[in-house]
Design an enzyme around this catalytic site. Structure first.
Site, PDB file in Angstrom:
ATOM      1  N   GLU A  67       0.852  -1.182   0.000  1.00  0.00           N
ATOM      2  CA  GLU A  67       0.000   0.000   0.000  1.00  0.00           C
ATOM      3  C   GLU A  67       0.894   1.240   0.000  1.00  0.00           C
ATOM      4  OE1 GLU A  67      -2.136   0.678   3.786  1.00  0.00           O
ATOM      5  OE2 GLU A  67      -1.529  -1.357   4.305  1.00  0.00           O
ATOM      6  N   HIS A 122      -1.961 -10.408  12.095  1.00  0.00           N
ATOM      7  CA  HIS A 122      -1.446  -9.158  11.524  1.00  0.00           C
ATOM      8  C   HIS A 122      -1.134  -8.264  12.726  1.00  0.00           C
ATOM      9  CE1 HIS A 122      -1.045  -5.329   9.749  1.00  0.00           C
ATOM     10  NE2 HIS A 122      -2.212  -4.875  10.189  1.00  0.00           N
ATOM     11  N   CYS A 178      -3.457  -3.909   4.563  1.00  0.00           N
ATOM     12  CA  CYS A 178      -2.475  -4.886   5.059  1.00  0.00           C
ATOM     13  C   CYS A 178      -2.792  -6.319   4.661  1.00  0.00           C
ATOM     14  CB  CYS A 178      -2.382  -4.804   6.581  1.00  0.00           C
ATOM     15  SG  CYS A 178      -1.815  -3.208   7.142  1.00  0.00           S
TER      16      CYS A 178
HETATM   17  P1  HMG Z   1      -4.056   6.027  21.777  1.00  0.00           P
HETATM   18  O1  HMG Z   1      -5.359   6.714  21.942  1.00  0.00           O
HETATM   19  O2  HMG Z   1      -2.854   6.876  21.757  1.00  0.00           O
HETATM   20  O3  HMG Z   1      -3.774   4.977  22.890  1.00  0.00           O
HETATM   21  O4  HMG Z   1      -4.140   5.183  20.412  1.00  0.00           O
HETATM   22  P2  HMG Z   1      -4.698   4.477  24.112  1.00  0.00           P
HETATM   23  O5  HMG Z   1      -5.009   5.613  24.987  1.00  0.00           O
HETATM   24  O6  HMG Z   1      -5.827   3.627  23.582  1.00  0.00           O
HETATM   25  O7  HMG Z   1      -3.617   3.549  24.836  1.00  0.00           O
HETATM   26  C1  HMG Z   1      -3.108   2.416  24.211  1.00  0.00           C
HETATM   27  C2  HMG Z   1      -2.872   1.383  25.296  1.00  0.00           C
HETATM   28  O8  HMG Z   1      -1.805   1.825  26.144  1.00  0.00           O
HETATM   29  C3  HMG Z   1      -4.094   1.152  26.205  1.00  0.00           C
HETATM   30  O9  HMG Z   1      -4.137  -0.232  26.494  1.00  0.00           O
HETATM   31  C4  HMG Z   1      -3.700   1.926  27.478  1.00  0.00           C
HETATM   32  O10 HMG Z   1      -4.322   1.438  28.649  1.00  0.00           O
HETATM   33  C5  HMG Z   1      -2.204   1.662  27.505  1.00  0.00           C
HETATM   34  P3  HMG Z   1      -5.347  -1.149  25.954  1.00  0.00           P
HETATM   35  O11 HMG Z   1      -6.610  -0.532  26.434  1.00  0.00           O
HETATM   36  O12 HMG Z   1      -5.266  -1.092  24.437  1.00  0.00           O
HETATM   37  O13 HMG Z   1      -5.064  -2.508  26.493  1.00  0.00           O
HETATM   38  N1  HMG Z   1      -1.425   2.596  28.343  1.00  0.00           N
HETATM   39  C6  HMG Z   1      -0.439   2.210  29.157  1.00  0.00           C
HETATM   40  N2  HMG Z   1       0.069   0.983  29.442  1.00  0.00           N
HETATM   41  C7  HMG Z   1       1.111   0.922  30.337  1.00  0.00           C
HETATM   42  N3  HMG Z   1       1.647   2.017  30.958  1.00  0.00           N
HETATM   43  C8  HMG Z   1       1.140   3.242  30.714  1.00  0.00           C
HETATM   44  C9  HMG Z   1       0.058   3.390  29.781  1.00  0.00           C
HETATM   45  N4  HMG Z   1      -0.647   4.432  29.310  1.00  0.00           N
HETATM   46  C10 HMG Z   1      -1.570   3.926  28.422  1.00  0.00           C
HETATM   47  N5  HMG Z   1       1.674   4.300  31.327  1.00  0.00           N
HETATM   48  C11 HMG Z   1      -4.126   3.494  18.727  1.00  0.00           C
HETATM   49  C12 HMG Z   1      -3.778   3.834  20.185  1.00  0.00           C
HETATM   50  C13 HMG Z   1      -3.704   2.074  18.454  1.00  0.00           C
HETATM   51  C14 HMG Z   1      -5.627   3.673  18.508  1.00  0.00           C
HETATM   52  C15 HMG Z   1      -3.340   4.489  17.795  1.00  0.00           C
HETATM   53  O14 HMG Z   1      -1.958   4.293  17.949  1.00  0.00           O
HETATM   54  C16 HMG Z   1      -3.697   4.335  16.314  1.00  0.00           C
HETATM   55  O15 HMG Z   1      -4.638   4.953  15.839  1.00  0.00           O
HETATM   56  N6  HMG Z   1      -2.903   3.505  15.566  1.00  0.00           N
HETATM   57  C17 HMG Z   1      -3.162   3.271  14.139  1.00  0.00           C
HETATM   58  C18 HMG Z   1      -4.344   2.366  13.885  1.00  0.00           C
HETATM   59  C19 HMG Z   1      -4.089   0.895  14.182  1.00  0.00           C
HETATM   60  O16 HMG Z   1      -2.960   0.436  14.234  1.00  0.00           O
HETATM   61  N7  HMG Z   1      -5.183   0.129  14.313  1.00  0.00           N
HETATM   62  C20 HMG Z   1      -5.080  -1.297  14.526  1.00  0.00           C
HETATM   63  C21 HMG Z   1      -6.228  -2.072  13.909  1.00  0.00           C
HETATM   64  S1  HMG Z   1      -6.435  -1.666  12.172  1.00  0.00           S
HETATM   65  C22 HMG Z   1      -5.165  -2.554  11.356  1.00  0.00           C
HETATM   66  O17 HMG Z   1      -4.567  -3.393  11.918  1.00  0.00           O
HETATM   67  C23 HMG Z   1      -4.866  -2.195   9.931  1.00  0.00           C
HETATM   68  C24 HMG Z   1      -3.658  -1.316   9.737  1.00  0.00           C
HETATM   69  O18 HMG Z   1      -2.473  -2.067   9.896  1.00  0.00           O
HETATM   70  C25 HMG Z   1      -3.703  -0.660   8.352  1.00  0.00           C
HETATM   71  C26 HMG Z   1      -3.868  -1.521   7.133  1.00  0.00           C
HETATM   72  O19 HMG Z   1      -4.636  -2.478   7.079  1.00  0.00           O
HETATM   73  O20 HMG Z   1      -3.247  -1.146   6.139  1.00  0.00           O
HETATM   74  C27 HMG Z   1      -3.618  -0.185  10.750  1.00  0.00           C
END
Ligand code: HMG
Length: 389
Positions: free
Chosen positions: A79, A233, A111
């Protein structure tokens, strides 16, 4: 006839940034990135690497002359394409010196597309048992500086050869797949960075996995007991862990332990490379195969492929006797060990480096890039590549 993965290797660029350093710069606790997201290092591609060179470098490490002569189909999953019309596989065909009488295409579905490539390759081998197919999964993941997705970036490629009577993983015939139009993650033609609805994408991924696992088990009469490992993935390693935990909630303790232990090993390379989009599931497979002390021939591995937008597939493979002899563990270990750490400022500078777009020719400095294949610039709108090592 068994058909499956005969060889597999990966490439990551020589630069990376420590996620704990990034956390400090972004004003978040390092544990959010290392534990909450599950990423330790993030590979950074210099301007001398693009999807083509990353893939060529991955393929170079696994192909012999004999393989090259047998390949008559190259499938390039990405991609991060470099041209709206010309398939990246045509550059690879030339760079690797593959035979003229070869079919070469590029596939896209976020992906997921390397899995479409694997399944197309299986069909091709069923019809042409003496040929081999080269599947490449190559990407540079970009969300942008200071975005929530930034910590889930990375760069790299996986290359694998699909053949009859494979030496590593025989792919079983049954697979289940699903499509559901969704705007969880996308990158419009005018944008260099992805758009994402982060929380929605996480829910979409988990729902796809649970649905497809259930459908697979219904179709095959299997259960979690039948899997020696489950692979995902991995856009970031916590994503797979969240999905796995949901699926084993009601499982017996020994099944939970086996699958969680396997997952721990399968995420090792992903945690120090980052999201490589199309290649992430297959990087996790390499990680499991090269680092597990307990896997054995005959073990069944379940693989969950997901691409935003969304398409998912769950399928399985069985390890072939002697598979360990065909891995490239020392090469991968040395490649990852010899990388150079960037400061966050250096990473930001590389991220913001813009190559000219438009009429002018340009050259890219390749002198600091130790990779065998590099992108050297553009002449009369034509991308230039060379092998320098
Ligand atoms: P965010 O809002 O920054 O993070 O976004 P959060 O507030 O949800 O925190 C993440 C985790 O860290 C949480 O744990 C928190 O509790 C923890 P969870 O609830 O997930 O178990 N946390 C801590 N842990 C330990 N010590 C601490 C602490 N503070 C917080 N001090 C998000 C996270 C993944 C949403 C963001 O990074 C994002 O948008 N990423 C891109 C999208 C993505 O990867 N999505 C995955 C599914 S889609 C997919 O896989 C396809 C893709 O690869 C693309 C394609 O297909 O081409 C993306």
């Amino acid at each position: 006839m068994n058909i499956g993965i005969d060889k597999i290797g990966f490439f990551a660029p020589h630069l990376y940034v420590e996620t704990k350093d990034l956390a400090v710069k972004r004003g978040v606790e390092p544990e959010k990135f290392t534990i909450g997201i599950g990423q330790e290092k993030m590979a950074v591609a210099p301007t001398s690497q693009d999807a083509v060179t990353l893939a060529a470098n991955a393929a170079l490490s696994i192909l012999t002359e004999e393989d090259k002569q047998a390949i008559d189909y190259v499938i390039f999953a990405t991609e991060s394409g470099v041209d709206h019309s010309k398939a990246a596989s045509t550059y690879i065909h030339n760079l690797l010196g593959l035979p003229s009488y070869t079919r070469a295409v590029e596939m896209k579905q976020a992906c997921y597309s390397a899995t479409a490539g694997l399944q197309a390759a299986r069909g091709h081998i069923a019809l042409n048992p003496d040929s081999k197919v080269l599947v490449l999964a190559s990407d540079i993941s970009r969300y942008g500086l200071n975005t929530a997705g930034e910590i889930t970036q990375g760069a790299g490629a996986v290359a694998f050869v699909v053949a009859k009577e494979p030496k590593i993983l025989s792919i079983e015939p049954t697979s289940v797949y699903k499509t559901e139009e969704a705007m969880d993650f996308w990158r419009p033609l005018y944008s260099e960075t992805a758009f994402v609805q982060g929380k929605f994408s996480v829910d979409q991924y988990i729902n796809f996995f649970l649905d497809l696992l259930e459908r697979y088990n219904e179709k095959t009469n299997r259960s979690l007991k039948d899997f020696d490992a489950l692979l995902f993935h991995l856009p970031y390693t916590k994503m797979g862990l969240k999905a796995l935990r949901k699926s084993v909630e009601a499982a017996e303790l020994e099944d939970q332990e086996r699958l969680l232990n396997g997952f721990d090993i399968s995420k090792y390379y992903n945690a120090i490379v980052g999201n490589i989009y199309t290649g992430s599931l297959y990087l996790s497979l390499v990680s499991l195969l090269e680092n597990s002390q307990t896997l054995e021939a005959g073990d069944r591995i379940g693989l969950f492929s997901y691409g935003s937008g969304s398409v998912g597939e769950f399928f399985t493979g069985v390890l072939v006797p002697g598979y360990e002899q065909y891995l490239n563990t020392d090469h991968h270990t040395a490649m990852l060990k010899n990388r150079t750490a960037l400061t966050v400022e250096e990473y930001e500078q590389i991220f913001e480096e813009k190559l000219p777009v438009g009429e002018k020719d340009y050259t890219v400095d390749t002198t600091k890039d130790p990779a065998p294949f590099v992108f050297t610039g553009v002449t009369e709108h034509m991308r230039q590549y060379k092998r320098q090592a």
